[in-house]
Design a protein around this motif. Structure first.
Motif: not given
Length: 870
Positions: A368-379
Motif C-alpha cells: 500500500p505504497i501510494l495514497p488513494e489520491d496520489n498528488k505526487a510524481l512517484v517512481l
C-alpha cells in the motif's frame, strides 16, 4: 727504380700505392712515411690516408687535425673525410660533434652510399628524435620515398613527433598524399594522436585542414581512421572547453574537410554536424558543403542508436554545471539518471481520479505504497533494500511515506524502492503521476517513460476527458506504446464481456494496435499479476527501448540547457539582489552597532553616576557621623580618670567606637545601597537585553535563519554581587592616632595630665578641660582620613564599573561586527563575480551554445528513428 731513371721522375703515384700496401698490412708508420711525400693531385687523398693511419694507431687528436687540414673540391673526398671524422668523434664519445658532422655530410652529399642510413641509425641509437625526424622528413620529401615515410610513421606511433611544431609536417603530408594514399592516412593519424592531447591540438587541426584542401579528390582514399579523428576533434572543440572566439573561425573549415574525406561510417555524423552548425551559425559554411550534408542525411542509413552520445553529452553538461558551481535541481538530474538506468522498463501509469490507478498500482506491487489520491510524481523500482526518498529541489531526503497532500511550492517527487516480486519478475518500474483531472504533469513526464499504461474505470470507460489526454500524448510522443488497463471489473461483473468489447472498440478507433487488460484490485493478486506480465510482454516493444530513451534523454538535455541558460540570468540577478540586500543589511547592522554603542555609553554614564551618588551620600553621612561618635567619647572621661594616661585610653575608645560603627552600621548600610544599585542595574540590563533580543529577532527574520544570537554577559551582575559581599563583610581596621597627633591643644592636655593629674584638686579642672576639648574639637580632618580609608576598596570597585558594563555589551557587539565583516566580504565577492560575469559573458554563454550545437546534432541523427519535439 724504373721511375727514378727518368729525367723528370714522378714517384707520387708509386709512393701512394706503397702506402696502401703498408696500410693494409698494418704497417701504419711506413704508410704515413710514404704518403707524406706526395705532391700531385693525389696529395689530398694521401692526407686523408695519413689521418686514417693515425686513427688506427690511436693518435686521435693528430688524426682529427689532419682530417681538418684537407682542402678539396672533390665531393667524394669531402664525404669520406667527414665520415672518418664522424667515426673518430664516436670513438671519442663526442656525440655533439658526431651529430654535427653527420648532419653536414647528409646536407652536402645525401646520395652518397649509406650516408643517410648511417645518420638515421646514429640518431635513433642516441634517441636524438628531433634530428631523426628532420632527416627522415627531408629525405621523404626529396625522394618521395615510402621507406622514409614509413620511418616517420614509426616515429609518430612511438609518440616522439610532438617535439616538432605541427606546421613542420604540412608540406610532407601533401607530398605523401600523392605518393601513397593509404600511408598518408597512417602517418596523419599517428601524428594526430600525438598532438590531440597537447596544447598544439588546434594548430594541428588547422594544418590538416590546409593539407586536405590542397589534396585533389582522386588522391583521397578510404580514410576511415582520419574521419574518426576529425569527428573526435570536432566534438572536443565543442565540448565547452573552448570559446567561440577561439575556435569559431576554424570549425567551418574543419567541417568542410570532414565532409570531403568522410567515409560511410562517419558520413551521417559529419552531415548532422554540418547542418547543426549551419543552423546555429548561418552563412559560415560553404553552400555546397551544406547541400551535400543535407543529401547525405536523407540518403544514408543510421549506423548507431546515438544513446551513448546522448549519455556522454548529458554528463558533459552536468560536469560543466558543477564545475561552474551552478545548482541543477535534483528532480531534473534524478529523471535523467532514471532514463540512463537500463535495468527495467519505465511504464508511466496515467488515469483520472475515478480510475483508481493508485489502488491498482498498490495491488500490483503488493504494497500500500501510494495514497488513494496520489498528488505526487512517484517512481517505483525493485530493490532488495526498500526505502522511500523524496526528491526535493536541492536535496534527496529519506522519508517514511509518500505525503498525501501536495506541496504548494513545488511538485513533489518520490523514488520508492520496493522488494516487490512483481517488479522484479517482469523488470518493470512503474511511474505514477497526479490524476489527469488535476494537472498536466502526465505530459511533462512522458519523456521519462518507455511506455504508457492508461487506466480506465470500467463503470465509465474512455471518457471524453481521457480521449483528449490520449490525443495530447499521441501528439507529444507519437511513437510511444500506449495500452490500457480496464480497472474495477468487479463493479461490472455481469456486463464484463460486453464492457471489454465496447472499450476495445472505442480504444482501437484511436490506436488500432492498442491492447486492453481487464483488472480488479479485489481479484486474486498472483493470478492477475501473472496475466499482466504476459500482457506486458506481448504489447510493449522493449526492443526499441534504447532508441526511445535516446529521444527522451535528448529532450531532458534540452531542458537542462534551457534551465542553465535561465540560471545564468537568475544568477546575475541573484548577485545584484544579494549585493543590494547585503548593503542594506550592512547599513542596518552598522546602525545596530551604533545603537548598542550609544546604549553602552548611556548605561556607563547612568550606572556610574548612580554608584557615585551612593558613594558620595555614604561619604557625607560618614563625615557627619564620625565626628559625632568621637565627640560622644567625652562620656568616657571621669573626674577620677587617670589623666596622665587618659589621652591613650580615649584614643583607644575612639578607635573602638569608630570601628564598631563602620562594621555594624556603615557596612550593612553600604551593602544595602549597593544591592539596591545592583537591582536597578539588573532592571536596566534586562531592558537592554529585551531591546537587543527584539533587534536580534528582526535580523534573524531578515536572514530567514537563526543567524544571530546576541546574548549579553549577565555574569557581570554576579561579579558585582560577589564583590559587594566581599567588600561589606568586614573591614581591616588599623588604629589611628586620633588624640595622639601633635597639635597644640592635644600637647597641652597631655602635658597637663601628666604633670597635674596626680594632684586631686587639679582633677576637676582637668576633667572639665578634657571634656570641653573632646566635645568641641573639630574632627573633620580625622573623619576625612577615616572615610577615605574606608571607601578606598569601594573606589576600586567604582573604577571597574565602566569596564564591566562594556563586558556586558561585548558579545552582541562582537557578533554584529563579525557579521558586518562577513557582509562586506560577501558584497566584495559578489561584486567581483558579477563583474567577471558581465566582462566575459562568453565564458558562460559559449559552452552552452556548443552544448546546444551538440544536442542539435544528436537530434538530427535521432530524427532518423523518431520525432523530437523542439
Amino acid at each position: 727504380m724504373e721511375e727514378q731513371k727518368k729525367d723528370l721522375p714522378d714517384l707520387s703515384g708509386i709512393r701512394f700505392a706503397q702506402g696502401e700496401v703498408y696500410f693494409h698490412n698494418k704497417d701504419y708508420e711506413a704508410a704515413i712515411f710514404k704518403w707524406d711525400n706526395i705532391q700531385n693531385e693525389w696529395q689530398p687523398w694521401a692526407k686523408k690516408n695519413m689521418a686514417d693511419a693515425y686513427f688506427e694507431l690511436g693518435h686521435l687528436s693528430t688524426a682529427e687535425e689532419t682530417y681538418k687540414s684537407i682542402e678539396t673540391e672533390d665531393r667524394t673526398l669531402q664525404t669520406e673525410v667527414a665520415l672518418q671524422l664522424f667515426s673518430l668523434y664516436i670513438r671519442q664519445k663526442d656525440t655533439a660533434a658526431a651529430s654535427q658532422v653527420i648532419k653536414e655530410t647528409v646536407a652536402g652529399n645525401p646520395d652518397y652510399e649509406n650516408v643517410t642510413a648511417l645518420a638515421r641509425s646514429f640518431f635513433e641509437e642516441h634517441q636524438d628524435w628531433a634530428s631523426a625526424i628532420e632527416l627522415a622528413w627531408d629525405e621523404a620529401i626529396r625522394l618521395e620515398s615510402v621507406k622514409w615515410y614509413e620511418a616517420l610513421t614509426g616515429y609518430a606511433v612511438k609518440g616522439v613527433t610532438q617535439i616538432k611544431e605541427p606546421a613542420f609536417f604540412e608540406e610532407g603530408l601533401f607530398v605523401l598524399a600523392k605518393v601513397d594514399s593509404e600511408l598518408f592516412e597512417k602517418l596523419a593519424a599517428a601524428l594526430w594522436n600525438n598532438f590531440k592531447k597537447s596544447e598544439a591540438h588546434l594548430e594541428w587541426v588547422m594544418v590538416m585542414d590546409r593539407v586536405i584542401v590542397r589534396i585533389s579528390p582522386e588522391n583521397i582514399g578510404n580514410w576511415n581512421t582520419l574521419s574518426g579523428l576529425y569527428e573526435e576533434s570536432y566534438l572536443r572543440l565543442i565540448n565547452g572547453t573552448y570559446l567561440i572566439s577561439e575556435v569559431g573561425e576554424m570549425i567551418p573549415s574543419l567541417l568542410s574537410n570532414w565532409m570531403k574525406i568522410c567515409v560511410s561510417s562517419h558520413a551521417l555524423a559529419a552531415a548532422a554536424a554540418v547542418i547543426s552548425w549551419n543552423e546555429m551559425f548561418p552563412r559560415t559554411l560553404n553552400v555546397a558543403t551544406v547541400y551535400e550534408a543535407e543529401n547525405k542525411l536523407l540518403e544514408l542509413e543510421k549506423q548507431t542508436d546515438g544513446y551513448e552520445e546522448a549519455v556522454r553529452l548529458s554528463n558533459e553538461v552536468l560536469h560543466w554545471a558543477a564545475k561552474n558551481e551552478l545548482h541543477v535541481t535534483k528532480s531534473l538530474t534524478w529523471i535523467m539518471n532514471s532514463i540512463k538506468n537500463q535495468e527495467s522498463y519505465k511504464l508511466l501509469v496515467v488515469g483520472t481520479d475515478e480510475s483508481g490507478k493508485s489502488t491498482c498500482i498498490n495491488s500490483m506491487v503488493g504494497y500500500p505504497i501510494l495514497p488513494e489520491d496520489n498528488k505526487a510524481l512517484v517512481l517505483l523500482d525493485y530493490d532488495e533494500n526498500p526505502g522511500i526518498r523524496e526528491i526535493a529541489d536541492s536535496e534527496i531526503i529519506e522519508v517514511e511515506r509518500i505525503e498525501e497532500q501536495p506541496s504548494f511550492r513545488y511538485q513533489r517527487s518520490y523514488h520508492a524502492k520496493l522488494d516487490s516480486s512483481f517488479l522484479k519478475k517482469h523488470r518493470i518500474s512503474l511511474m505514477d503521476t497526479p490524476s489527469i483531472n488535476d494537472s498536466n504533469e502526465v505530459l511533462s513526464c512522458l519523456h521519462a517513460a518507455d511506455g504508457v499504461l492508461f487506466v480506465l474505470n470500467a463503470n465509465n470507460p474512455f471518457t471524453e476527458k481521457e480521449q483528449q489526454v490520449l490525443q495530447q500524448i499521441r501528439e507529444k510522443m507519437p511513437n510511444i506504446d500506449v495500452h490500457f488497463l480496464l480497472n474495477k471489473m468487479d463493479a461490472v461483473y455481469d456486463e464484463r464481456d460486453q464492457t471489454i468489447v465496447e472499450t476495445k472498440t472505442k480504444v482501437k478507433k484511436n490506436i488500432p494496435n492498442a491492447g486492453v487488460f481487464a483488472f480488479s484490485p479485489h481479484y486474486e493478486e498472483n493470478s492477475q499479476g501473472s496475466d499482466f506480465g504476459k500482457f506486458f510482454a506481448a504489447h510493449y516493444m522493449q526492443k526499441n527501448i534504447i532508441i526511445r530513451r535516446t529521444t527522451n534523454l535528448l529532450y531532458f538535455i534540452r531542458r537542462l540547457i534551457v534551465y542553465l541558460l535561465n540560471k545564468r540570468i537568475e544568477k546575475e540577478n541573484s548577485l545584484v539582489d544579494s549585493i543590494k540586500w547585503n548593503e542594506e543589511m550592512l547599513s542596518k547592522l552598522n546602525g545596530a552597532i551604533h545603537q548598542i554603542g550609544d546604549t553602552e555609553s548611556e548605561k556607563v554614564q547612568v550606572m556610574s553616576r548612580g554608584y557615585q551618588s551612593i558613594k558620595e551620600n555614604m561619604k557625607a553621612e560618614l563625615l557627619q557621623k564620625i565626628p559625632q561618635i568621637l565627640r560622644g567619647c567625652s562620656e568616657y572621661i571621669k573626674e577620677d580618670s587617670d589623666f596622665g594616661h587618659l589621652h591613650l585610653e580615649l584614643n583607644e575608645e575612639m578607635n573602638k567606637r569608630v570601628e564598631k560603627y563602620l562594621t555594624e552600621t556603615a557596612l550593612p548600610e553600604y551593602y544595602n545601597y549597593i544591592q539596591n544599585w545592583i537591582g536597578d542595574c539588573t532592571a536596566e540590563f534586562n531592558d537592554v537585553q529585551f531591546s537587543i533580543n527584539e533587534m536580534c529577532d528582526s535580523f534573524n527574520s531578515l536572514y530567514d535563519e537563526e543567524k544571530l544570537q546576541l546574548d549579553c554577559d549577565f555574569k557581570v551582575l554576579d561579579d558585582w554581587r560577589r564583590d559587594a559581599d566581599r567588600l561589606t563583610t568586614a573591614i581591616h581596621w588599623e588604629k589611628m592616632n586620633i588624640l595622639l597627633r601633635f597639635t597644640p591643644s592635644q600637647f597641652l592636655l597631655k602635658s597637663a595630665g601628666k604633670l597635674l593629674g596626680s594632684i586631686s584638686q587639679n582633677k576637676s579642672m582637668l576633667y572639665n578641660k578634657y571634656k570641653q576639648y573632646v566635645e568641641t574639637e573639630d574632627y573633620h580632618e580625622v573623619a576625612v582620613l577615616i572615610v577615605n580609608k574606608f571607601l578606598q576598596p569601594f573606589e576600586l570597585f567604582e573604577k571597574s564599573i565602566e569596564r564591566d558594563i562594556k563586558m556586558f555589551f561585548r558579545n552582541p557587539l562582537a557578533i554584529l561586527n563579525q557579521t558586518v565583516e562577513e557582509s562586506r566580504l560577501e558584497i566584495a565577492s559578489n561584486k567581483d563575480e558579477l563583474s567577471k560575469m558581465r566582462e566575459n559573458p562568453e565564458y558562460y554563454q559559449d559552452p552552452l551554445t556548443f552544448f546546444e550545437l551538440k544536442l542539435r546534432q544528436n537530434e538530427w541523427l535521432d530524427q532518423k528513428d523518431s520525432k523530437i519535439p523542439v
